[in-house]
Scaffold this motif. Structure first.
Motif, mmCIF file in Angstrom:
data_model
loop_
_atom_site.group_PDB
_atom_site.id
_atom_site.type_symbol
_atom_site.label_atom_id
_atom_site.label_comp_id
_atom_site.label_asym_id
_atom_site.label_seq_id
_atom_site.Cartn_x
_atom_site.Cartn_y
_atom_site.Cartn_z
ATOM 1 N N ILE A 51 28.822 -9.367 -4.617
ATOM 2 C CA ILE A 51 28.040 -10.590 -4.722
ATOM 3 C C ILE A 51 26.575 -10.229 -4.456
ATOM 4 N N PHE A 52 25.716 -10.497 -5.422
ATOM 5 C CA PHE A 52 24.322 -10.074 -5.376
ATOM 6 C C PHE A 52 23.456 -11.086 -4.631
ATOM 7 N N THR A 53 22.564 -10.595 -3.796
ATOM 8 C CA THR A 53 21.638 -11.470 -3.087
ATOM 9 C C THR A 53 20.552 -12.000 -4.023
ATOM 10 N N GLY A 59 18.332 -5.449 -10.310
ATOM 11 C CA GLY A 59 19.562 -4.721 -10.020
ATOM 12 C C GLY A 59 20.776 -5.374 -10.649
ATOM 13 N N PHE A 60 20.867 -6.691 -10.532
ATOM 14 C CA PHE A 60 21.987 -7.417 -11.129
ATOM 15 C C PHE A 60 21.964 -7.283 -12.645
ATOM 16 N N GLU A 211 22.522 -0.148 -10.014
ATOM 17 C CA GLU A 211 21.443 -1.124 -9.884
ATOM 18 C C GLU A 211 20.063 -0.529 -10.091
ATOM 19 N N MET A 212 19.912 0.771 -9.878
ATOM 20 C CA MET A 212 18.580 1.377 -9.942
ATOM 21 C C MET A 212 18.372 2.221 -11.192
ATOM 22 N N LEU A 213 19.201 2.014 -12.204
ATOM 23 C CA LEU A 213 19.025 2.748 -13.455
ATOM 24 C C LEU A 213 17.613 2.550 -13.999
ATOM 25 N N GLU A 214 17.087 3.616 -14.588
ATOM 26 C CA GLU A 214 15.742 3.555 -15.157
ATOM 27 C C GLU A 214 15.681 4.329 -16.458
ATOM 28 N N ALA A 215 14.699 3.969 -17.300
ATOM 29 C CA ALA A 215 14.301 4.818 -18.412
ATOM 30 C C ALA A 215 13.227 5.739 -17.859
#
Length: 307
Positions: A51-53, A59-60, A211-215
């Motif tokens: 459950i995301f804050t 991130g979600f 949640e922290m994936l990046e290009a």
């Protein structure tokens, strides 16, 4: 600094039960995990409710996209999703932080080989089109340098870093700014530390947080392992923190170089990785100006890249 949530609020527990039933899953044995850094995690025998804050936060959005569109062999299966939660398959096994301390060096080396394979597969994943969070813009390096300059400015005001060390960091960053003009960007997880990896009962390795994936350039992933070799306990969950020892990680970067040589093929690779590490530490000090460990790591990065 870890920002972990504590306790199980009654409304969250009830929400997790409702979510499971909504997706036709049993809530028997429901309990809260202590591994959640910012979001609430609830476990049953077969499922994980996350459950995301910040339901609409980056991130979600990233994790929802990943589980909804990519089904790699190294990730749990998606069992359900909503506006502020994901329901995922629970991987039966042990977190890598805990498993690592019982491994022989030979087993640890082979585990790093597996991590390198997972990271390589992730890098091969096509970046989504039309999703601003993963926009493969060509000014990635400029944005990163802007973050560094902003952090240094804040630290000069709150004295969050020793003056001489701050001066050396600023000079180092400006002298090497040209190294970050990157033309090829990939899907990268710069948060691939051992609390985000699980060793399944059959020995297979799984990644569990996206949640922290990046290009970003492929070598951007390296800075988390660089930091772990110095202070691995910074990423351990509450139970494993006291038992996580730096000496168990003394060969980590040696093995990363061996099994992921493509991440070190960039010109002045050590300098690039030091710059990635510096921006992380400088931004961390902006939030925690009295922290000691980031200052120690900054000194080590500068010594290693300049020595």
């Amino acid at each position: 600094m870890k920002g972990k949530r504590e306790g199980m609020r009654a409304e969250e527990s009830m929400g997790a039960e409702e979510i499971l039933r909504k997706h036709g899953l049993s809530a028997d044995g429901l309990q809260q995990s202590k591994s959640g850094f910012t979001n609430a995690l609830f476990l049953t025998e077969d499922a994980v409710v996350k459950i995301f804050t910040e339901p609409g936060g980056a991130g979600f959005q990233k994790e929802s996209w990943f589980y909804g569109n990519i089904a790699p062999s190294y990730a749990p299966k998606l069992l359900g999703a909503g506006e502020d939660y994901l329901v995922l398959e629970r991987i039966k096994g042990e977190g890598l932080f805990r498993a690592w301390r019982h491994m022989t060096d030979a087993k640890r080396e082979d585990t790093v080989r597996c991590i390198a394979e997972i990271n390589r597969e992730l890098n091969r994943t096509a970046l989504p089109e039309g999703m601003p969070l993963f926009d493969p813009c060509r000014n990635w390096g400029k944005k990163l340098l802007g973050r560094m300059e902003t952090a240094l400015g804040k630290l000069r005001l709150n004295q969050g870093v020793p003056e001489e060390l701050g001066r050396r960091a600023a000079e180092f960053i400006r002298a090497n700014a040209g190294l970050l003009q990157e033309e090829a960007l990939f899907l990268v997880n710069p948060d691939l530390h051992f609390d985000n990896l699980i060793v399944a009962e059959d020995g297979k390795l799984f990644m569990i947080d996206f949640e922290m994936l990046e290009a970003a350039p492929a070598d951007y992933a390296v800075h988390v392992w660089n930091r772990m070799e110095i202070h691995p306990f910074n990423y351990a969950n509450e139970e494993d923190d006291p038992l996580t020892l730096p000496e168990d990680y003394r060969f980590l970067m040696t093995w990363v170089r061996k099994y992921a040589p493509e991440l070190f093929a960039y010109p002045k690779s050590d300098v690039r990785i030091a710059m990635y590490s510096l921006v992380y530490e400088l931004e961390l000090l902006c939030d925690f100006p009295k922290a000691v460990n980031p200052v120690e790591r900054i000194g080590k990065y500068l010594e290693g890249a300049c020595g």
